[in-house]
Design a protein around this motif. Structure first.
Motif, PDB file in Angstrom:
ATOM      1  N   UNK A 552       0.801  -1.231   0.000  1.00 10.42           N
ATOM      2  CA  UNK A 552       0.000   0.000   0.000  1.00 10.42           C
ATOM      3  C   UNK A 552       0.829   1.273   0.000  1.00 10.42           C
ATOM      4  N   UNK A 553       2.030   1.221   0.565  1.00  9.84           N
ATOM      5  CA  UNK A 553       2.855   2.433   0.632  1.00  9.84           C
ATOM      6  C   UNK A 553       4.081   2.343  -0.262  1.00  9.84           C
ATOM      7  N   UNK A 554       4.344   1.160  -0.747  1.00 10.90           N
ATOM      8  CA  UNK A 554       5.517   0.981  -1.624  1.00 10.90           C
ATOM      9  C   UNK A 554       6.839   1.105  -0.882  1.00 10.90           C
ATOM     10  N   UNK A 555       6.812   1.004   0.431  1.00  8.88           N
ATOM     11  CA  UNK A 555       8.035   1.148   1.222  1.00  8.88           C
ATOM     12  C   UNK A 555       8.391  -0.210   1.825  1.00  8.88           C
ATOM     13  N   UNK A 605      10.415   1.573  12.910  1.00  5.79           N
ATOM     14  CA  UNK A 605       9.414   1.945  11.912  1.00  5.79           C
ATOM     15  C   UNK A 605       8.310   2.672  12.670  1.00  5.79           C
ATOM     16  N   UNK A 606       8.079   3.934  12.312  1.00 11.62           N
ATOM     17  CA  UNK A 606       7.015   4.714  12.939  1.00 11.62           C
ATOM     18  C   UNK A 606       5.781   4.661  12.067  1.00 11.62           C
ATOM     19  N   UNK A 607       4.729   4.098  12.628  1.00 10.55           N
ATOM     20  CA  UNK A 607       3.520   3.870  11.834  1.00 10.55           C
ATOM     21  C   UNK A 607       2.369   4.704  12.385  1.00 10.55           C
ATOM     22  N   UNK A 608       1.785   5.505  11.508  1.00 15.39           N
ATOM     23  CA  UNK A 608       0.630   6.328  11.880  1.00 15.39           C
ATOM     24  C   UNK A 608      -0.587   5.885  11.081  1.00 15.39           C
ATOM     25  N   UNK A 609      -1.752   6.089  11.636  1.00 14.89           N
ATOM     26  CA  UNK A 609      -2.982   5.870  10.874  1.00 14.89           C
ATOM     27  C   UNK A 609      -4.118   6.560  11.576  1.00 14.89           C
ATOM     28  N   UNK A 646       5.682   5.763   8.198  1.00  9.88           N
ATOM     29  CA  UNK A 646       4.599   5.261   7.343  1.00  9.88           C
ATOM     30  C   UNK A 646       3.269   5.851   7.794  1.00  9.88           C
ATOM     31  N   UNK A 647       2.488   6.363   6.850  1.00  8.50           N
ATOM     32  CA  UNK A 647       1.096   6.692   7.162  1.00  8.50           C
ATOM     33  C   UNK A 647       0.201   5.686   6.457  1.00  8.50           C
ATOM     34  N   UNK A 648      -0.529   4.902   7.235  1.00  3.63           N
ATOM     35  CA  UNK A 648      -1.415   3.894   6.657  1.00  3.63           C
ATOM     36  C   UNK A 648      -2.758   4.535   6.329  1.00  3.63           C
ATOM     37  N   UNK A 649      -3.126   4.415   5.055  1.00  2.00           N
ATOM     38  CA  UNK A 649      -4.351   5.028   4.566  1.00  2.00           C
ATOM     39  C   UNK A 649      -5.591   4.319   5.121  1.00  2.00           C
ATOM     40  N   UNK A 650      -6.640   5.077   5.357  1.00  2.22           N
ATOM     41  CA  UNK A 650      -7.973   4.543   5.652  1.00  2.22           C
ATOM     42  C   UNK A 650      -7.990   3.535   6.811  1.00  2.22           C
ATOM     43  N   UNK A 655      -8.524  -3.056   9.188  1.00  2.52           N
ATOM     44  CA  UNK A 655      -7.074  -2.781   9.187  1.00  2.52           C
ATOM     45  C   UNK A 655      -6.521  -2.900  10.608  1.00  2.52           C
ATOM     46  N   UNK A 656      -7.314  -2.482  11.588  1.00  2.00           N
ATOM     47  CA  UNK A 656      -6.874  -2.596  12.983  1.00  2.00           C
ATOM     48  C   UNK A 656      -6.574  -4.052  13.327  1.00  2.00           C
ATOM     49  N   UNK A 657      -7.319  -4.968  12.715  1.00  2.00           N
ATOM     50  CA  UNK A 657      -7.099  -6.385  13.013  1.00  2.00           C
ATOM     51  C   UNK A 657      -5.748  -6.872  12.488  1.00  2.00           C
ATOM     52  N   UNK A 658      -5.208  -6.174  11.482  1.00  2.10           N
ATOM     53  CA  UNK A 658      -3.870  -6.517  10.972  1.00  2.10           C
ATOM     54  C   UNK A 658      -2.790  -5.780  11.763  1.00  2.10           C
ATOM     55  N   UNK A 659      -3.072  -4.520  12.093  1.00  2.00           N
ATOM     56  CA  UNK A 659      -2.065  -3.657  12.728  1.00  2.00           C
ATOM     57  C   UNK A 659      -1.846  -4.023  14.204  1.00  2.00           C
ATOM     58  N   UNK A 660      -2.948  -4.236  14.918  1.00  2.52           N
ATOM     59  CA  UNK A 660      -2.844  -4.416  16.375  1.00  2.52           C
ATOM     60  C   UNK A 660      -1.884  -5.535  16.786  1.00  2.52           C
TER      61      UNK A 660
END
Ligand code: T68
Length: 837
Positions: A552-555, A605-609, A646-650, A655-660
C-alpha cells in the motif's frame, strides 16, 4: 405475535421441516453451492471471490437466523427485563469471520472453501466493513453487543442505518481526501423489515387545553411525517445459542394520500424531492469525533432514531399487557453519550400526552429506565442545541424540557436556598444568546445512574462538568465502568496464532469466555519454548504488516525493527503532533550521528494511521506533516533501515485487526485528563504490544494491572495541567530546546513548504500550547530512548510482553457488561431454550 402463530394440529408438520444448521464440511459446501446457484443465480462457470464470499456469508447467515429466531422467541416468552442500548454509532467491522468463529465452524468453512477452489483469507477480505461509527465510542458499542450476546443477556441495540458510513480516506500528495463509503451494495447481514415501520413527526405546533376534569392536556399537531423502517442485524454470541438483535432505522418519505395527489397532479418532481429529503435523514454519519457542530440535520437524526426506538420499545411492552408501573422491571435503556438524550422527553411525551399518566408517575418511570454514559470532558464535545432550533423542530419536546427544568430547579432551590448562583449553573437552559439546551445536564437529570468510562475520567466528571450535581444528588448517582474490549475479535480473530498458543498452554479456549484465566500464563513466563513461540508469533504478525505496507505504501520495512504504532482518530488532544515531532527529533539525531554510533542505534518503523474530521484543519495538517516527513526520511540514504515513517491510509476496524497484533510499542499519549479511557491501548496490550503513554484514561488502570515495570509512562499529570495552561497564558514560557530544534528544521523547509505548518507550530510557540506538547517533549523523548534500550534486551522485552498479556483479564468487555448489568440495569442472563413442545 400470538395471532400469527401456527395452530397446534399443524405444528408437527412445521417442526418436521424446521431447517437444521449445517455441521460437516460437506453440509457447508452443499449450503454454499446452493446459495451461489439459486440465491445468487451464478454457477461454477462464473463464481468469482465476491460470489464465493456471498455464498459463504449466506450459509453462515442461515445458521445465525435459526439461533436468532430461537433467542427472540425465548426472550418474548420469558417476559423478563431487557436491555436497550441506544447508540448513534456501531462500528462493527466485518461480520463473516466473527460469525464463523462464534459458531465454531471456521475450520469447516476453510476446508469446504478449499474444496470449492478458494482461500479462506481471500474470501474474508471480500467483505466491506460496516463502518457506522467514528472511533472509540462506536467500537465500544460493537464490543458491548458482542459481550451481551456472549453472556446471554437479553439485549437489543438501536441505531441508524446510514447509507454512507464514515468516509473512506485516500492520501493524495500527502493530503487526506474524503471519498464516500457506499457500503450497502450487497449486505447479507441485514434483514429489511418493511412491515415494521414508525411514523416520526417533525415541526408542527402544540395545542394545550383543559379537559373536563380541569386537567391540563397537550398534543403535538401538524408538521411533517417521515417513516422509519427497521433493518435487523443478527448479533451472535460466542459459543452460545444466544443471537441478539441490532435494529437500525432507515428513513423513507411517508407516502400518504397527499403525495399521491401531488404525483397525479403532475408535481412529480416535488414528490420525488420529498422522498429524497426524507431519505436524507439516514443518509450520512457525521464524521466528527469529540466535536459538536449543532447542525439541524444532526438533531433530526437524533430525534428520528429516538422516536422510532422508543415507539418500538413501548409497543413491545404494551404487548405484555402489564400495567405501566411494571415498565421499569421490563425495560432498561442505556444512553451511549448524550446523542440519544431526546429519548427522555420523548418517553415523557408518550406517557403523559398519549398514555395519560400524571407527571410524577411518568417522571418516576423515566428516571428509573435510563442510564447515561459520558465519554468526554472536552468542552467542545459537549452537546448543546439552540432553543430556537428545538422550538421549531420539536416544539412539544422543548416544553417538556422546560417542565423537567422547572421541577428540577425547584428541587435545587428547596435544598440549596442560599446558593442563588447554583440555579443558573445547573439549569438545563444556558442563558446565552441564543439560549441553549445543555444535553448532558438533561441526560443526567433524566437518568438514575451516570457513568464515566475509566476511573480517572469518572473522578474528573464529578469534580469538573458535573460538580454541582454531585452536591445535588449525592455521589451514589455517579459510578465508574472502565471500558473493555471483546477478546473474541481482538485476540482470537485478529491474532489466531497467539490465541492457539495460549489455548495450548491453558488447555483450551475457555479464556475467551473468562479472560481472567489468562493469569495462568504467568507460570510459563520462564519456559524457553513458550517464549520463543510467543516471539515468533509477534514476528510473523510484523511480517504480515510489512507486506501490507509494501503493497500500500511501496516502502520496504524491516520486520526486525521496532514497530512503533499510533492509530486512532487524529485529534490535537491525542497528540499525534507530539509523536511526529519526536520522529523528526530522531531523524535529526541520526543525521548528525557518526557511523559508529549508527551501528548502535535501534532501527525503528514509525507507523501512523487515522482519519481527520473533514473540517478539522489542524488535524489535516498533522496528516500532511507525517506524510512529508515520511517522504524525506524514507528516501534518505543516511538513514536507511534505521528509521521509516509510514502513514497507513484509511484506518478502520479490519485494518486494525492486521495492525494491532504487529506492534512492539503503541502510543497513547493524550494530554493528561483529556482521553476519557481509550480502548486501543487494551487491544495492543492484549496482543503482546507494550505501551508508551501518559497517566490518562485507562492507561492508569492498565499500569495497575500489568505492573509499572511493563509500561512506559511519561509526562505531566492531570492534576497539574490546569496550572501549566494558566502559566502559559499569563507568564512568559520557553519552548523545550530539543523541540525548538525540531521546529527550526520544519521552518527551514526540510519537509517542504514551511508555510503549511505555521499554524501547527504557532499554536505551541505563541498561543499557549494548550495540549502541553512542549511541556511533555523532553520526558517523551527520554522515554523513547528507554524503549530503544529495553527492546534491545530481547529476554527482558519478552517477559514484559508475556506478563502484559497474562494480566489483561480485567479489560474484557464481558467484565464491563456484567458491571453494567449489576450496578445500572439490574438484568439477568437468559439462555435460549428449544421450542416448547
Ligand atoms: C471516545 N469518544 C473517547 N467519541 O474519546 C475514548 N464524539 O476515550 C473512549 O475510550 C471511547 O469514547 C469509548 O468510551 C469517542 O469516540 C466520538 O466518536 C464522538 C462521536 C460523535 C460525537 C462526539
Amino acid at each position: 405475535s400470538v395471532e400469527a402463530s401456527i395452530p397446534e394440529p399443524q405444528r408437527a408438520a412445521w417442526r418436521k421441516f424446521t431447517p437444521k444448521p449445517f455441521s460437516t464440511t460437506e453440509e457447508f459446501e452443499k449450503e454454499t453451492v446452493r446459495h451461489i446457484e439459486t440465491t445468487l443465480a451464478r454457477s461454477l462457470y462464473n463464481c468469482d471471490e465476491a460470489a464465493a464470499y456471498a455464498g459463504t456469508a449466506l450459509a453462515f447467515r442461515d445458521r445465525l437466523v435459526l439461533d436468532w429466531n430461537k433467542t427472540q422467541q425465548t426472550q418474548t416468552f420469558a417476559d423478563q427485563k431487557r436491555i436497550y442500548y441506544l447508540s448513534l454509532e456501531f462500528l462493527m467491522g466485518r461480520a463473516l469471520d466473527n460469525a464463523m468463529l462464534n459458531v465454531d465452524k471456521k475450520d469447516v468453512a476453510r476446508e469446504g472453501l478449499d474444496d470449492l477452489g478458494f482461500r479462506m483469507e481471500d474470501i474474508i477480505s471480500q467483505e466491506h466493513d460496516a463502518a457506522l461509527g467514528n472511533g472509540g465510542l462506536g467500537r465500544l458499542a460493537a464490543c458491548f453487543l458482542d459481550s451481551m450476546a456472549s453472556l446471554n443477556y437479553p439485549a437489543w441495540g438501536y441505531g441508524l442505518r446510514y447509507r454512507y458510513g464514515i468516509f473512506k480516506q485516500e492520501i493524495v500528495d500527502g493530503y487526506q481526501v474524503e471519498v464516500p463509503d457506499y457500503w450497502l451494495d450487497f449486505n447479507p447481514w441485514e434483514f429489511p423489515r418493511h412491515d415494521i415501520t414508525v411514523d416520526v413527526q417533525f415541526y408542527g405546533n402544540v395545542n394545550r387545553w383543559q379537559d373536563d376534569e380541569g386537567k391540563q392536556q397537550s398534543s403535538w399537531e401538524g408538521g411533517e411525517i417521515v417513516k422509519a423502517i427497521a433493518f435487523d442485524v443478527p448479533i451472535p454470541g460466542y459459543k452460545t445459542p444466544t443471537c441478539n438483535n441490532l435494529r437500525l432505522w432507515g428513513s423513507k418519505a411517508a407516502s400518504g394520500e397527499f403525495d399521491f395527489q401531488k404525483f397525479n397532479s403532475g408535481e412529480y418532481e416535488s414528490s420525488v424531492a420529498d422522498q429524497q429529503r426524507a431519505e436524507t435523514i439516514s443518509a450520512v454519519l457525521y464524521p466528527n469525533d469529540n466535536l459538536e457542530r449543532g447542525k439541524e440535520l444532526r438533531l433530526k437524526q437524533q430525534y428520528f432514531w429516538c422516536a422510532a426506538s422508543l415507539y418500538d420499545i413501548v409497543r413491545r411492552f404494551k404487548k405484555s399487557k402489564r400495567p405501566w408501573k411494571d415498565f421499569t422491571s421490563q425495560v432498561a435503556i442505556q444512553l451511549n453519550d448524550t446523542h440519544p438524550t431526546l429519548a427522555i422527553p420523548e418517553l415523557l411525551r408518550i406517557l403523559i400526552d398519549i398514555e395519560g399518566l400524571e407527571w410524577d408517575e411518568a417522571w418516576n418511570i423515566v428516571q428509573k429506565t435510563f442510564g447515561y454514559t459520558n465519554h468526554t470532558v472536552l468542552p467542545e464535545a459537549l452537546e448543546k442545541w439552540s432553543v430556537p432550533l428545538m422550538q421549531h423542530l420539536l416544539p412539544r419536546h422543548l416544553q417538556i424540557i422546560y417542565d423537567i427544568n422547572l421541577h428540577f430547579l425547584q428541587f435545587v432551590e428547596r435544598n440549596f436556598p442560599k446558593d442563588r448562583e447554583m440555579l443558573s449553573r445547573v439549569s438545563i437552559i444556558e442563558e446565552s444568546s441564543p439560549q441553549m439546551v445543555r444535553m448532558a445536564y438533561l441526560a443526567l437529570i433524566g437518568s438514575h445512574k451516570v457513568n464515566g468510562v475509566a476511573e480517572l475520567h469518572s473522578d474528573l466528571i464529578k469534580t469538573t462538568i458535573f460538580k454541582d450535581f454531585v452536591k445535588i444528588y449525592g455521589p451514589d448517582k455517579f459510578t465508574n465502568v472502565t471500558n473493555g474490549i471483546t477478546p473474541r475479535r481482538w485476540l482470537h480473530q485478529a491474532n489466531p496464532r497467539l490465541s492457539e498458543l495460549i489455548a495450548s498452554k491453558l488447555g483450551g479456549h475457555e479464556f475467551l469466555k473468562d479472560l481472567t484465566l489468562l493469569h495462568k500464563l504467568e507460570s510459563f513466563v520462564d519456559e524457553k519454548e513458550f517464549r520463543k513461540d510467543f516471539r515468533d508469533i509477534k514476528y510473523a504478525n510484523k511480517v504480515r504488516l510489512a507486506k501490507h505496507i509494501k503493497e500500500h505504501n511501496g516502502v520496504t520495512v524491516n520486520p526486525a525493527a521496532l514497530f512503533d504504532v499510533q492509530v486512532k482518530r487524529i485529534h490535537e488532544y491525542k497528540r499525534q503532533q507530539l509523536n511526529i515531532f519526536g520522529v523528526i527529533h530522531r531523524y535529526l539525531q541520526l543525521k548528525s550521528m557518526s557511523a559508529e554510533d549508527k551501528k548502535k542505534a535501534q532501527p525503528r518503523v514509525s507507523i501512523f494511521g487515522g482519519k481527520a474530521a473533514p473540517g478539522y484543519w489542524m488535524a489535516k495538517t498533522v496528516i500532511h506533516l507525517v506524510n512529508q516527513v515520511g517522504k524525506v526520511v524514507n528516501s534518505d540514504p543516511d538513514v536507511g533501515d534505521l528509521l521509516k515513517v509510514i502513514f497507513l491510509e484509511d484506518y478502520n476496524v479490519s485494518k486494525a485487526e492486521i495492525i494491532t497484533p504487529a506492534s512492539d510499542i503503541s502510543e497513547h499519549i493524550s494530554t493528561a485528563g483529556t482521553e476519557a479511557s481509550g480502548t486501543s491501548n487494551m487491544k495492543f496490550c492484549l496482543n503482546g504490544g507494550l505501551i508508551i503513554g501518559t497517566c490518562d484514561g485507562a492507561n492508569i488502570e492498565i499500569t495497575r494491572e500489568i505492573g509499572e515495570q511493563n509500561i512506559f509512562l511519561f509526562g505531566n499529570l492531570a492534576e497539574d495541567v490546569e496550572d501549566l495552561r494558566h502559566a502559559h497564558l499569563y507568564e512568559k514560557y520557553e519552548l523545550d530546546p530539543q523541540l525548538a530544534k525540531v521546529f527550526e528544521s520544519i521552518r527551514s523547509g526540510t519537509f517542504g513548504d514551511a508555510g503549511q505548518f505555521g499554524a501547527l507550530l504557532n499554536g505551541i510557540v505563541e498561543h499557549g500550547d494548550y495540549y502541553l506538547v512542549s511541556d511533555d517533549f523532553a520526558s517523551y523523548v527520554k522515554t523513547q530512548e528507554l524503549i530503544d534500550e529495553s527492546f534491545k534486551n530481547t529476554e527482558e522485552w519478552t517477559s514484559k510482553m508475556i506478563l502484559s498479556v497474562a494480566r489483561m483479564g480485567f479489560f474484557s468487555s464481558d467484565r464491563c457488561i456484567d458491571e453494567y448489568a449489576e450496578a445500572i440495569w439490574n438484568v439477568e442472563p437468559l439462555v435460549p431454550k428449544e421450542d416448547e413442545k
